[in-house]
Write an enzyme that holds these catalytic residues in place. Structure first.
Site, PDB file in Angstrom:
ATOM      1  N   CYS A   1       0.731  -1.209   0.028  1.00  0.00           N
ATOM      2  CA  CYS A   1       0.096   0.121  -0.289  1.00  0.00           C
ATOM      3  C   CYS A   1       1.030   1.177   0.046  1.00  0.00           C
ATOM      4  O   CYS A   1       1.380   1.568  -1.061  1.00  0.00           O
ATOM      5  CB  CYS A   1      -1.074  -0.162   1.044  1.00  0.00           C
ATOM      6  SG  CYS A   1      -2.224   1.152   0.948  1.00  0.00           S
TER       7      CYS A   1
ATOM      8  N   HIS B   1      -3.627  -4.989   0.270  1.00  0.00           N
ATOM      9  CA  HIS B   1      -3.159  -5.465   1.554  1.00  0.00           C
ATOM     10  C   HIS B   1      -3.233  -6.774   1.825  1.00  0.00           C
ATOM     11  O   HIS B   1      -4.343  -7.476   2.306  1.00  0.00           O
ATOM     12  CB  HIS B   1      -3.870  -4.806   2.588  1.00  0.00           C
ATOM     13  CG  HIS B   1      -3.639  -3.364   3.140  1.00  0.00           C
ATOM     14  ND1 HIS B   1      -2.551  -2.823   4.033  1.00  0.00           N
ATOM     15  CD2 HIS B   1      -4.254  -2.210   2.679  1.00  0.00           C
ATOM     16  CE1 HIS B   1      -2.388  -1.596   4.136  1.00  0.00           C
ATOM     17  NE2 HIS B   1      -3.251  -1.137   3.170  1.00  0.00           N
TER      18      HIS B   1
ATOM     19  N   GLU C   1      -1.593  -8.739   3.621  1.00  0.00           N
ATOM     20  CA  GLU C   1      -1.762  -9.139   4.984  1.00  0.00           C
ATOM     21  C   GLU C   1      -3.154  -9.292   5.727  1.00  0.00           C
ATOM     22  O   GLU C   1      -3.461 -10.033   6.594  1.00  0.00           O
ATOM     23  CB  GLU C   1      -0.739  -8.272   6.064  1.00  0.00           C
ATOM     24  CG  GLU C   1      -1.543  -7.247   6.340  1.00  0.00           C
ATOM     25  CD  GLU C   1      -1.673  -6.009   5.269  1.00  0.00           C
ATOM     26  OE1 GLU C   1      -1.292  -6.153   4.315  1.00  0.00           O
ATOM     27  OE2 GLU C   1      -2.326  -4.850   5.740  1.00  0.00           O
TER      28      GLU C   1
END
Ligand code: MN
Length: 238
Positions: free
Chosen positions: A106, A211, A213
């Site tokens: 990001c 993102h 994660e």
């Protein structure tokens, strides 16, 4: 032995507090790395700390001061943090110079781009003219992929993901605009927003605009990205 991966964090200037979503650390750990959160100390010392690490991950956060790419602030620019900007941009340039593996997420892809002389859209909604208009700020849960990204055939990211079209989440209003060498854009959303940059001249230097994660527990293909990064870090010499 698990490679040691430095992770940049956010810094709340008003509260004088560093902070980070634990998912970044969990994803690195799940991929076989040992996460280390990097504090904002003297920039030279951050680089000397990083020289003892096997790789560095640049994380999400606020907007980058457009001064770094030669522009005045656009009216839709969000909050900027000079301490974080200075430290991350210097650290990223150092990592690229020293071929330390880098993964940007990001804001991290934007840090990577700017550190090498690239530019950003300060606000894609007002600055990017496209026939396809995708809302890149989803309200759906973070694990939910909201738009597609087409990956360049033969790119590192397409070989990591094993596909040329993936679906990703989206929580950004800025994006990479002009890509400076050694980076190339190797993934774009359907409205043309650059969602992946990578260097072919480095051991591992990949930035993604989404993102992973926040997705990997629901969409296991996202763990492949962290695994590829950690594997490259395990071969790097501190
Ligand atoms: Mn997006």
């Amino acid at each position: 032995m698990r490679p040691l991966i430095g992770i940049t964090c956010d810094y709340d200037l008003e509260a004088d507090r560093i902070q980070l979503h634990s998912d970044y650390c969990r994803a690195i750990y799940a991929a076989g790395g040992l996460p280390v959160v990097l504090p904002y100390i003297d920039v030279e010392d951050v680089c000397s700390l990083a020289s003892r690490l096997d790789g560095i991950m640049f994380t999400g956060g606020g907007d980058i001061d457009p001064h770094y790419f030669g522009e005045y602030p656009h009216y839709a620019l969000g909050q900027v943090n000079p301490i974080r900007d200075e430290a991350e941009i210097r650290l990223c340039a150092w990592a690229m110079d020293n071929d330390k593996p880098v993964l940007g997420i990001c804001r991290g892809i934007q840090v990577m781009s700017v550190a090498m002389g690239g530019t950003l859209y300060q606000d894609i909604a007002t600055q990017l003219k496209s026939e396809v208009t995708i809302n890149h700020r989803q309200t759906a849960p973070g694990w939910h992929p909201i738009h597609g990204v087409r990956l360049e055939p033969g790119s590192r990211i397409s070989s990591i993901m094993g596909q040329q079209h993936i679906r990703v989440n989206s929580f950004h209003h800025q994006a990479v605009r002009e890509v400076a060498p050694p980076f190339c854009a190797t993934g774009r959303s359907d409205d043309g927003v650059i969602e992946v940059i990578e260097s072919r001249e480095h051991t591992f230097a990949v930035g993604v605009q989404w993102h992973p994660e926040r997705m990997y527990r629901h969409h296991q293909n996202m763990l492949l990205l962290f695994k590829a990064f950690v594997e490259a870090c395990s071969m790097s010499k501190p």
